[in-house]
Design an enzyme around this catalytic site. Structure first.
Site, PDB file in Angstrom:
ATOM      1  N   LYS A  41      40.561  38.054  78.138  1.00 50.18           N
ATOM      2  CA  LYS A  41      39.629  37.187  77.872  1.00 50.18           C
ATOM      3  C   LYS A  41      39.916  36.404  79.496  1.00 50.18           C
ATOM      4  O   LYS A  41      40.766  35.926  79.776  1.00 50.18           O
ATOM      5  CB  LYS A  41      39.807  36.199  76.740  1.00 50.18           C
ATOM      6  CG  LYS A  41      38.746  35.078  76.638  1.00 50.18           C
ATOM      7  CD  LYS A  41      39.118  34.029  75.680  1.00 50.18           C
ATOM      8  CE  LYS A  41      39.141  32.906  75.947  1.00 50.18           C
ATOM      9  NZ  LYS A  41      38.236  31.823  76.196  1.00 50.18           N
ATOM     10  N   LYS A  51      47.329  27.101  69.456  1.00 49.49           N
ATOM     11  CA  LYS A  51      47.735  26.441  70.696  1.00 49.49           C
ATOM     12  C   LYS A  51      49.115  25.951  70.773  1.00 49.49           C
ATOM     13  O   LYS A  51      49.848  26.051  71.715  1.00 49.49           O
ATOM     14  CB  LYS A  51      46.905  25.078  70.945  1.00 49.49           C
ATOM     15  CG  LYS A  51      45.417  25.213  71.193  1.00 49.49           C
ATOM     16  CD  LYS A  51      44.673  24.202  71.401  1.00 49.49           C
ATOM     17  CE  LYS A  51      43.152  24.527  72.099  1.00 49.49           C
ATOM     18  NZ  LYS A  51      42.356  23.429  71.908  1.00 49.49           N
ATOM     19  N   LYS A  93      41.308  29.910  81.736  1.00 49.60           N
ATOM     20  CA  LYS A  93      42.044  28.960  82.836  1.00 49.60           C
ATOM     21  C   LYS A  93      43.583  29.148  82.685  1.00 49.60           C
ATOM     22  O   LYS A  93      44.277  28.990  83.612  1.00 49.60           O
ATOM     23  CB  LYS A  93      41.767  27.364  82.388  1.00 49.60           C
ATOM     24  CG  LYS A  93      40.313  26.900  82.772  1.00 49.60           C
ATOM     25  CD  LYS A  93      40.164  25.735  82.010  1.00 49.60           C
ATOM     26  CE  LYS A  93      38.855  25.424  81.821  1.00 49.60           C
ATOM     27  NZ  LYS A  93      38.483  24.761  80.240  1.00 49.60           N
TER      28      LYS A  93
HETATM   29  P1  ADP Z   1      39.724  28.153  78.806  1.00 45.64           P
HETATM   30  O1  ADP Z   1      39.829  29.439  78.032  1.00 45.64           O
HETATM   31  O2  ADP Z   1      39.309  28.812  80.275  1.00 45.64           O
HETATM   32  O3  ADP Z   1      40.460  27.219  78.678  1.00 45.64           O
HETATM   33  P2  ADP Z   1      37.843  26.731  77.120  1.00 45.64           P
HETATM   34  O4  ADP Z   1      38.426  27.046  75.999  1.00 45.64           O
HETATM   35  O5  ADP Z   1      37.982  25.260  77.972  1.00 45.64           O
HETATM   36  O6  ADP Z   1      38.053  27.665  78.382  1.00 45.64           O
HETATM   37  O7  ADP Z   1      36.138  27.110  77.097  1.00 45.64           O
HETATM   38  C1  ADP Z   1      35.155  26.122  77.311  1.00 45.64           C
HETATM   39  C2  ADP Z   1      33.895  26.895  77.086  1.00 45.64           C
HETATM   40  O8  ADP Z   1      33.470  27.996  77.809  1.00 45.64           O
HETATM   41  C3  ADP Z   1      33.886  27.296  75.548  1.00 45.64           C
HETATM   42  O9  ADP Z   1      32.484  27.161  75.262  1.00 45.64           O
HETATM   43  C4  ADP Z   1      33.876  28.648  75.628  1.00 45.64           C
HETATM   44  O10 ADP Z   1      33.500  29.457  74.380  1.00 45.64           O
HETATM   45  C5  ADP Z   1      33.415  29.219  77.114  1.00 45.64           C
HETATM   46  N1  ADP Z   1      34.127  30.205  77.623  1.00 45.64           N
HETATM   47  C6  ADP Z   1      35.527  30.136  77.809  1.00 45.64           C
HETATM   48  N2  ADP Z   1      35.922  31.336  78.390  1.00 45.64           N
HETATM   49  C7  ADP Z   1      34.916  32.285  78.198  1.00 45.64           C
HETATM   50  C8  ADP Z   1      35.174  33.650  78.421  1.00 45.64           C
HETATM   51  N3  ADP Z   1      35.835  34.306  78.909  1.00 45.64           N
HETATM   52  N4  ADP Z   1      33.934  34.165  78.117  1.00 45.64           N
HETATM   53  C9  ADP Z   1      32.651  33.564  77.586  1.00 45.64           C
HETATM   54  N5  ADP Z   1      32.670  32.230  77.478  1.00 45.64           N
HETATM   55  C10 ADP Z   1      33.821  31.598  77.662  1.00 45.64           C
END
Ligand code: ADP
Ligand code: TRP
Length: 326
Positions: A194, A111, A197
């Site tokens: 991947k 991060k 957000k």
């Molecule tokens: P982001 O990467 O969008 O900020 P988060 O890290 O807040 O997402 O993830 C929240 C939850 O959603 C976690 O349990 C994460 O493993 C799942 N998650 C996030 N992005 C994906 C993805 N592209 N595919 C599958 N699961 C995901």
């Protein structure tokens, strides 16, 4: 009945990857498990510097949880800041957390490399996550693959606390298991990375139909034509479809079949994905519009969720305090 806890950070609009990787499991588990699902607002504060935006994002996650099908009669839905004993537990765990355990955590480095402020809060983020988890004595924690290390740290901290302050016969904390969703894997975004957000590549299942369709049509593919035979596994459109429908769903198998024969262009695959999204989220889209119009309902859900969580958490934190001599 086994107990489950999980949560998401309110750091922006939830997307299809969050649904496939996390929320879908929560919805499935709620019929057979005792569920605690919360909004990790304090974790989001490690990156947020905009109070109005954070407030809106917190609300948004609750609305999305409910729209996606979490049922407050089956799942305790609450905000992290409504259960202050969790932060007390965070301190108790901090005092037994060896510094090197944080030094080797990868999410802090990732991060900071992405530009987040290198605060002490970000550095000790996994301890707060351990407190979230241990505070309700769960058996299982459903999360995506990227959270595996945080669950391992949680188990390490629980074991350390037990070692100092518990006995074999009466440990202070139960060691929870991670429940990692393999089937949907990591759902890619429209650029093939991947879906996240923070990458600007997400698909929002609540977008209006027209812009949603337009965005799906933008998914990056190779330049094979309608009559070329294609490899489904190497195609982002197919990967998103499989992530959402499930790898062993007949609709996924049918789409894979169409890739392997002439006659299907990427435009057709994108249309199939568009229809799948409308189909899977039809009910959620209607429910969400209703929820947005009824703020009193959201307030009641959060009040009830906080009451249930406070009851469970205060018992656990009292046990931990007493074990430590407080
Ligand atoms: P982001 O990467 O969008 O900020 P988060 O890290 O807040 O997402 O993830 C929240 C939850 O959603 C976690 O349990 C994460 O493993 C799942 N998650 C996030 N992005 C994906 C993805 N592209 N595919 C599958 N699961 C995901
Ligand atoms: N770190 C998690 C994420 O980024 C969010 C989170 C905070 C969490 N506390 C938790 C997830 C406790 C599961 C259990 O997705």
């Amino acid at each position: 009945m086994k107990r489950v806890l999980s949560g998401l950070q309110p750091s922006g609009q939830l997307h299809l990857g969050n649904y496939a990787g996390a929320i879908k499991q929560f919805v499935q588990l709620q019929d057979t498990h005792e569920m605690y699902v919360f909004v990790a607002s304090y974790h989001a504060l490690t990156s947020s510097r905009d109070p109005a935006q954070l407030r809106a994002n917190i609300r948004q996650v609750v609305v999305d949880y409910l729209a996606f099908g979490l049922d407050p009669d089956k799942t305790h839905i609450y905000l992290q800041q409504d259960v202050p004993a969790v932060t007390e537990l965070c301190w108790l765990l901090s005092c037994v957390c060896p510094k090197h355990l944080m030094d080797k955590a990868t999410s802090y480095k990732d991060k900071v490399a992405k530009g987040l402020p290198a605060s002490v809060g970000l550095y000790t983020y996994p301890i707060l996550q351990a407190a979230d988890i241990l505070s309700v004595d769960p058996d299982l924690v459903p999360v995506g693959e990227d959270q595996r290390q945080h669950i391992e740290i949680t188990r390490d901290l629980a074991a350390k606390f037990n070692h100092y302050f518990g006995t074999e016969a009466s440990p202070v904390f139960k060691l929870p298991d991670a429940m990692i969703q393999k089937e949907s894997g990591v759902v890619p975004g429209i650029d093939g990375q991947k879906m996240s957000k923070s990458y600007g590549n997400a698909l929002d299942p609540f977008m209006d139909e027209k812009p949603l369709r337009k965005r799906i049509m933008k998914i990056v593919t190779d330049s094979k034509g309608v009559d070329d035979v294609k490899d489904p596994a190497g195609c982002t459109v197919y990967q998103i479809f499989a992530g959402l429908a499930g790898g062993d769903d007949p609709r996924t198998a049918e789409l894979a079949e169409r890739y392997r024969k002439p006659g299907m262009g990427y435009g057709h695959a994108k249309q199939a994905l568009f229809e799948l999204i409308l189909d899977e989220f039809g009910e959620a889209r209607t429910r969400r519009a209703e929820l947005l119009a009824d703020t009193g309902y959201i307030d009641r859900v959060l009040r009830d969720g906080a009451a249930a969580a406070n009851e469970a958490v205060s018992a656990v934190v009292r046990r931990a305090r007493e074990a430590a001599g407080l």
